[in-house]
Structures are given as C-alpha cells and as structure tokens.
Design an enzyme around this catalytic site. Structure first.
Site, PDB file in Angstrom:
ATOM      1  CG  ASP A 554      -0.141   0.087   2.525  1.00  0.00           C
ATOM      2  OD1 ASP A 554      -0.271   1.095   3.240  1.00  0.00           O
ATOM      3  OD2 ASP A 554       0.622  -0.864   2.831  1.00  0.00           O
ATOM      4  CB  SER A 555       1.025   4.261   0.480  1.00  0.00           C
ATOM      5  OG  SER A 555       1.445   5.596   0.358  1.00  0.00           O
ATOM      6  CB  ALA A 556       5.861   4.155   0.407  1.00  0.00           C
ATOM      7  CG  PHE A 582      -4.151  -1.918  -1.663  1.00  0.00           C
ATOM      8  CD1 PHE A 582      -5.517  -2.107  -1.834  1.00  0.00           C
ATOM      9  CD2 PHE A 582      -3.356  -3.030  -1.434  1.00  0.00           C
ATOM     10  CE1 PHE A 582      -6.071  -3.370  -1.761  1.00  0.00           C
ATOM     11  CE2 PHE A 582      -3.896  -4.296  -1.357  1.00  0.00           C
ATOM     12  CZ  PHE A 582      -5.267  -4.471  -1.528  1.00  0.00           C
ATOM     13  CG  HIS A 766      -3.058   7.729   0.661  1.00  0.00           C
ATOM     14  ND1 HIS A 766      -2.635   7.410  -0.614  1.00  0.00           N
ATOM     15  CD2 HIS A 766      -2.052   7.344   1.486  1.00  0.00           C
ATOM     16  CE1 HIS A 766      -1.433   6.858  -0.559  1.00  0.00           C
ATOM     17  NE2 HIS A 766      -1.062   6.805   0.701  1.00  0.00           N
TER      18      HIS A 766
END
Length: 811
Positions: A554-556, A582, A766
């Site tokens: 997810d994200s980074a 994600f 987010h």
C-alpha cells in the site's frame, strides 16, 4: 441435504480442532472491537444528513427534474434525486471485486476492468442553480436590513455568488475534456473528475447552510442565537469554495499543457507559481470546519481528530516535560476552535521538516499504542519477527547480494518508536539503526505449517498456543508496508494483515525495510529485493510449497512492490504470479497532474508532506543555508500576522479564473520556450511565496534526476520491462493525489497487453486499509478487499497450474 452434515459437532464448536474451518471471528476480541467501532461511529455523526450513497448524473433527459429540485426549500441536505449511474462509494462493493473471471488469462489478452467498475457520472447543475438562487435571495434580504450582522452576511454572499459564477464555466470546460484523461469510456476516473466532484460536494454543504439561513433569518432569535454560528459556517465554506475555484481555474489551464498525460513536463512558470501560492495560502481553508469534506462522513470526524492531534504534537515536539504537559492541557482548543486548528496545521505542513513528519507518523509505532492495538487486532497463531542475511543468495545462476547502500551518516537518527514484534530474536524499531547487511521480516500465519520449525519457532512466536501442524500452503503473500518511505512498520499494518492471514489462510511475510532519511534510496529497494530472493530460496521454512506467490503493498509499499517486480525481471529471477498495489504513487518525479492538486486540501496526504517524504527518500536536504522562515514557538496568531503582508503582496497575482487556453497554446515535446526555463529569478519568486528553506528544497527536487528513474518512478519503466509484468491489480482511491498515477500506469499496461485490473475506490481517503477500527463501513469494505485477495489467490493458482501444463518450449 442431511442435517448432520450441515451442523458441526459440539466438540468441533468448542475445541475448533479443524484449523481450516475455524471462523475468523474466533480470533477477534469482539467486545473491544465493537466498543471502538461504536465510539468512532458516535464521533463521526454529523449535524448534516448526507447519505454516503450519492448519485450524480450528466444526463440531459433529467434537466426538468433538476429544475424542479432547485425550487425545493427548507429540507435537509441531500443530493438531488436524479437517477443515473452511481458514483461508486465505500459502502457498496466495487462492482468488479466479485466479478473476476474464472477463465485463464494470458499476456496475449489483457484483463480490463468491467464496464461498471466506477461510474463517475454526475451533474451538480441543480445544486449550482439552487445554491445561486438561494444565495441571491438571502443577499437581497440582507441588503435591505441595516444591522451590522446583515451587512456582513451580504458581503459574504456576494463573494459566494462571484465564486459560483466563475466556477461553473470552468467546470463545464473540464467536463467536456474528461474523456481525454479517463482510463476508458467505461472506467471514468481521473484527477479532473475528482476535483469537480469535490467542488460539488462543497456546494452541497454550503447549500445546507443557506437553507438554514433562509429559514432562520427573520426575527430576534436570528441575531441572538443563530447568526454567529451560521456566519462562521458560511464563511468557512465560502472561503473553501473560493480556494477550490482557484484550484479548478489552474486545472483548466493545465488541460492542454498536460498533453493528455498524468504529468505536465512543460508548464509555464506563471502557472507553477500560481500553484505554489495555493499550496502556501489556500490549504488553511480545508483544515477547519471543512476538514475531510471530500470523504465519507464516517471519516470526517476521525480526520478532524487527527489534525487536532497533529497541532498538539507540534506544540509538544522537542519541548520540556512541563511545557509539553501544559500544551496537552490546552489541546482541546484545536477541536473546539476549528480556525485555530486550520491555521496551525497549514503552517505545520508549510514549514516543518521531514523529521517532524516522521516523528508524528511514527506515533502509531510506539509501544503504548501497540499495546492498545492488541485489543482491536485479532491474534494469529504464528507471529514471528526475525532477521535474514548477510550471506548472498544464490538461485540457480543468479546471485542476489545483501544490501550494501549505506545510511545517511550526516542525518540525525530518529528515536526508536518502540520494539517491533515483542519476543522476537532481534527487536528493532522504526528509524533505529540496523546492522548493515541484515533485513527484518515478519511471518504471520493462521496456523503452524510444516517446515516452519526450521526457522525455528519459539513459544514467544506463538500468539495462540497450538500443537496442530498443517501441510505446507500452495500460496504465499509477500507484503510491503507504506508510510511515505519514512515511517511505520509491519506492526502498524497488522490492523489488516492479521485479518488477512486468518481469512486467506495462507502465510504472509511482511518486509520491514529501513526507513529514510536515515536510510535513503536505494536501501529500501535493496532490502525488499534481498528479502524477496530469500523467500524464494527458503520457501519451506515459511510453510510454503513454492507454487503461487503474490506481492501486495500500500502507498509507498505499492511502489516498492512494483520495483521489486522490475528488478526480478531485470535479474531473470522468478516473477510473482500477481501483484496488488493499493493507492500507489507510480511517479515520484515532479508532476503537475490534476490529482496532485487534491493534495492541497487533503488532511492526510498534504502537499508539504509529500515533498518532505520524497526529499527524505531521495536523500535531498534543504539545510545548506540557514532558513529564514522556520516555524517559531510563538502563538499561531502572531505567526500568521507575519504572513499577512506576504499574502497581500502576491495574492493579487492569483488569477481568479483566467482565459481558457486554446489548443494552439500547447507545446510539442521538443520545444522549450524561455518562459519554461527556471532561473534564479524564478526561485527568488518561489522563495517569496514558500520561504527560503522550502524554495531550496523544491529547487533541489526539481533539478534532481533521481526521482524520475524507473527504480523510483515505475511509470518511467521501459515498455520492454512492463511488457513482462505479471497480472497487476491496481486499487487507487478516487479522491487520492495518486489517482492519476494509477490511471496512467493502467493505460500503459493496457497498451502493452499486460493482464491487469483497475478498481477505483470512492469516498475513502488514502490509507483506508488502516482505518478499519475507525468506522464500521470501512471495516466492512476491508472485508470485501480480503475477499478480493482470496479470489486473486484462487485465480493465480489456476493460472500457475495452466502454465505448468504448457509445453516447455512455449513461454
């Protein structure tokens, strides 16, 4: 059917001897989870009645209904009742979560989203019409009154009318150009759409206030009881709409300069400076009473509490115990007084450094927080934290060396937030110093499986005592956590990892890579790739047969998952069978994409936070010269008084709408005009807007080529590499600053005929995977995400069996 077969025996119910049939709820501490959910649901109740299932449309056949809706008065806030395709929301399962085909797909036929993945059809025409009519009616009424209160309302309503009159033509222009930026005619999602929808939602909230003014403006009680509150509410939303009108005007100018891509390489300098002015001065209008308005109502109170915590944490940051105690005692002011919270948070996002951002987000990794999370997060049987390395890993003819990138020795190390994985062999903490060539990973499993004893497993590695040993799993999930490359750990993401381990009934390995700024690029990539190779080499120790492998992040973490896949392809190592990303940033280099404009109003992923995360990860520092605009310990009112002159000095140059650019104004790829060259004069102007420290940081970011390399920005990867990608699942958020990254990455995969799925999640912010404890509807949606992963695992296993049956001479 025989009833005896339907009902389990009493012994099975009481003992739960069958690990595979054990319900996931058996592992949850139910009472604390329910209590936490009820508490957050209570805090999330709003004074307005906005349904999460909004329906907006563009159909011309309902114009008559829109006109009728505009005449309605004295009703609670709700979207116009117009029947169209729905804009998918978080309380409804995205349509393609349950529609993955059981047929086997190959790289010859790309997997495209189903036509109704997300239906961003909407029309706020009736809202704009009613808003303008009601504002005009109230304005005329107040203009006929002589009191000071009425005069203030009149001036405010004039500003509101002016903003709406300027915004509507711009929105119509964007609407006419939506199709250039959507993934496809069926999947209509882009940053431009998100901006327009957010503006419409703000108008809905403003309309509700105007209705209250319309019904309560007559009589003495208005001046005594209602005028102050209604004026403050209306003023907050009017300022937000004025700021959004400037953002939308900027996005209109970007339409042609972006050349129908996610990023605009050639943007006139005056447009860039307008953007930075909005970042510096307009964010404040979205952190007060309007905080989180673009997201689901269940999340807005939580985001408000988060920003109040941010403001309080800043006051206690690096302070003495006595000063920190006094600050904590006055912390409720940031909840009770939204204007103070907004000013404080805007200043923090604008002027604080990345060490502060890192410290704040690492609060969730503190020992006390993790102790409390035990009452919310379910237990799994195996939770083992251990280290691997430092020997090179040899797989066939491929040798993967241990991480060699050194830490940033000149950076001050963040204090360890606490031990990760209590009872582990080598406890570590986020930001703590790590042995140079060791990598930290965590194994989570619903049950002990064959081979895991070779790790070995100790009593402290078992959250639930168990003597049962299941066969090895054919499937394994590798997870890489997010946190902007600077914060959090695998432990902070257990809020959804442990339910995944229980619900999917497969081992999960989460990689705890070293964090920036202590360990900048490429350390995280080296550690993740080394861990990936170690997992392939030591499958049996993890209770895995080595058959099906998924990567999720997810994200980074989604960015790192994608780059690990790229490195596996480059090295000739086995690729994962599927990857799931994600809300992932696929472009870390400079970008003027429209969805990045959403970060101006995002309380979680604010523009200043994004810059600092990127700078820390890229090893870029802005301390080469003494800063002249540091956030001082003085009161926030004194601090903002010092900015009034600067605001007035440059505010007049922010064009309220500006002409709509013509197609002839767009640039060719090879043409760079003088007005696109950034020199000392440009950065001097930028310093006047953002302050010397931030201008220096932005200059270094813009001049660095590192963020545009494929190993930082997967969107820059070559066609040759992306063409070899496994089936890719992209799960972005519609209101996320990274939605355009995901749309553009999906386009590239489609053009290269790579199997992929695109599922756009609406209304959640987010990082929604981590918010299941905060709202029951988020928790329910996360269950749907888990079900999606289960289907992906099943599909990947089918594909793996199919590949195994193909003759060896066929790729």
């Amino acid at each position: 059917m025989d009833n005896k077969e339907e009902s389990p025996s009493k012994a099975e119910i009481s003992n739960g001897t069958d690990g595979r049939s054990r319900s996931i709820t058996d592992r949850f501490p139910i009472a604390p989870l329910v209590a936490a959910g009820r508490l957050m649901s209570f805090l999330s109740k709003q004074s307005y009645t906005v349904t999460a299932k909004r329906k907006f449309t563009l159909s011309a056949e309902n114009n008559e209904k829109s006109k009728q809706a505009s005449s309605v008065r004295n009703r609670s806030l709700s979207p116009p009742k117009i029947s169209f395709s729905t804009m998918r929301n978080s309380t409804t399962t995205p349509s393609n979560l349950d529609r993955f085909s059981n047929t086997i797909r190959t790289s010859e036929a790309p997997t495209t989203p189903t036509p109704d993945t997300v239906g961003l059809d909407f029309n706020f025409d009736s809202v704009y019409t009613e808003l303008r009519e009601l504002a005009d009616t109230n304005c005329k009424y107040f203009s006929e009154q002589k009191t000071d209160v009425c005069k203030r309302f009149e001036r405010l309503l004039i500003q509101l009318l002016h903003s709406i009159d300027l915004s509507v033509p711009l929105i119509r222009y964007l609407t006419d150009n939506f199709h250039h930026f959507d993934y496809s005619p069926e999947v209509r999602a882009s940053g431009y759409r998100s901006l327009v929808v957010a503006h419409g939602q703000a108008c809905l909230r403003t309309l509700d206030i105007l209705r209250q003014v319309d019904t309560k403006r007559v009589g003495l009680l208005f001046n005594l009881m209602y005028s102050s509150r209604l004026f403050q509410d209306l003023e907050s939303w009017t300022k937000a709409l004025l700021a959004m009108q400037r953002i939308i005007a900027l996005s209109v100018k970007m339409v042609d300069y972006s050349e129908k891509k996610v990023d605009a390489d050639h943007v006139p300098l005056d447009i860039e400076l307008d953007y930075f002015k909005m970042v510096a001065f307009d964010s404040e209008y979205f952190f007060g009473r309007t905080c989180g308005f673009q997201f689901a109502p269940s999340m807005q109170k939580m985001l408000t509490l988060l920003l109040a915590g941010l403001a309080t944490f800043y006051e206690t940051y690096n302070r003495s115990i006595s000063y920190a105690a006094a600050s904590l005692a006055t912390a409720p002011k940031y909840i009770l007084f939204p204007e103070q919270r907004a000013k404080k948070c805007a200043a923090i996002f604008r002027d604080s450094d990345y060490l502060f951002c890192k410290s704040f987000w690492n609060i969730v990794d503190h020992d006390y927080v993790k102790m409390g999370s035990r009452y919310i997060v379910p237990n799994v049987t195996v939770s083992k934290y251990f280290q691997i390395g430092p020997e090179p890993i040899e797989i066939g003819s491929i040798i993967v060396p241990p991480p060699t990138a050194s830490s940033g020795d000149d950076e001050a190390n963040e204090r360890a937030a606490g031990n990760i994985g209590a009872g582990s062999d080598n406890p570590t903490g986020s930001g703590s110093e790590q042995p140079r060539q060791l990598v930290n990973i965590k194994l989570l499993s619903n049950e002990i499986r064959e081979g895991m004893s070779e790790l070995p497993l100790k009593k402290t590695d078992l959250e639930i005592a168990s003597t049962k040993i299941l066969p090895m799993s054919d499937q394994l999930l590798i997870h890489i956590h997010g946190g902007g490359f600077i914060a959090t750990s695998s432990t902070t993401h257990e809020i959804y990892l442990k339910p995944w381990a229980l619900g999917l009934e497969v081992p999960i390995v989460s990689i705890d890579y070293s964090l920036a700024p202590e360990y900048p690029y490429p350390r995280a990539i080296e550690e993740c790739f080394y861990a990936y190779a170690w997992i392939l080499k030591n499958a049996n120790k993890l209770g895995w047969t080595g058959k099906t492998l998924l990567l999720a992040g997810d994200s980074a973490g989604g960015n790192l998952v994608t780059i690990v896949t790229i490195k596996a392809i480059e090295a000739g190592l086995r690729k994962p069978d599927s990857i799931i990303c994600f809300y992932t940033p696929f472009l870390l280099g400079y970008s003027m994409s429209p969805s990045r404009l959403m970060a101006i109003m995002d309380p979680l992923l604010n523009t200043g936070f994004l810059w600092r995360c990127l700078a820390a990860y890229a090893g870029i520092k802005a301390d080469d010269e003494p800063p002249h605009d540091e956030l001082e310990s003085a009161s926030i009112s004194d601090q903002n008084d010092s900015l009034i002159g600067k605001r007035r000095k440059i505010e007049h140059s922010i064009s309220s709408s500006g002409p709509i650019p013509s197609k002839s104004d767009s640039l060719s790829n090879n043409e760079i005009r003088p007005e696109y060259i950034r020199g000392d004069t440009y950065y001097t102007q930028l310093g006047d807007i953002m302050g010397s420290r931030q201008a220096l940081l932005l200059r270094k970011l813009r001049e660095s080529t590192l963020p545009n390399t494929p190993h930082m920005s997967p969107l820059r990867a070559s066609d040759e590499i992306l063409r070899q990608f496994p089936t890719t699942y992209l799960v972005p958020c519609a209101r996320d600053p990274f939605i355009d990254d995901n749309i553009e990455f999906a386009r590239r995969l489609r053009d290269l005929k790579v199997p992929h799925h695109l599922t756009v999640v609406d209304e959640w912010p987010h990082g929604f995977l981590d918010f299941g404890f905060a709202a029951t509807d988020v928790a329910q949606y996360n269950i749907e995400i888990r079900n999606m992963l289960l289907k992906i695992l099943q599909q990947s296993s089918i594909n793996a069996d199919n590949v195994a049956s193909v003759p060896s001479h066929i790729d």
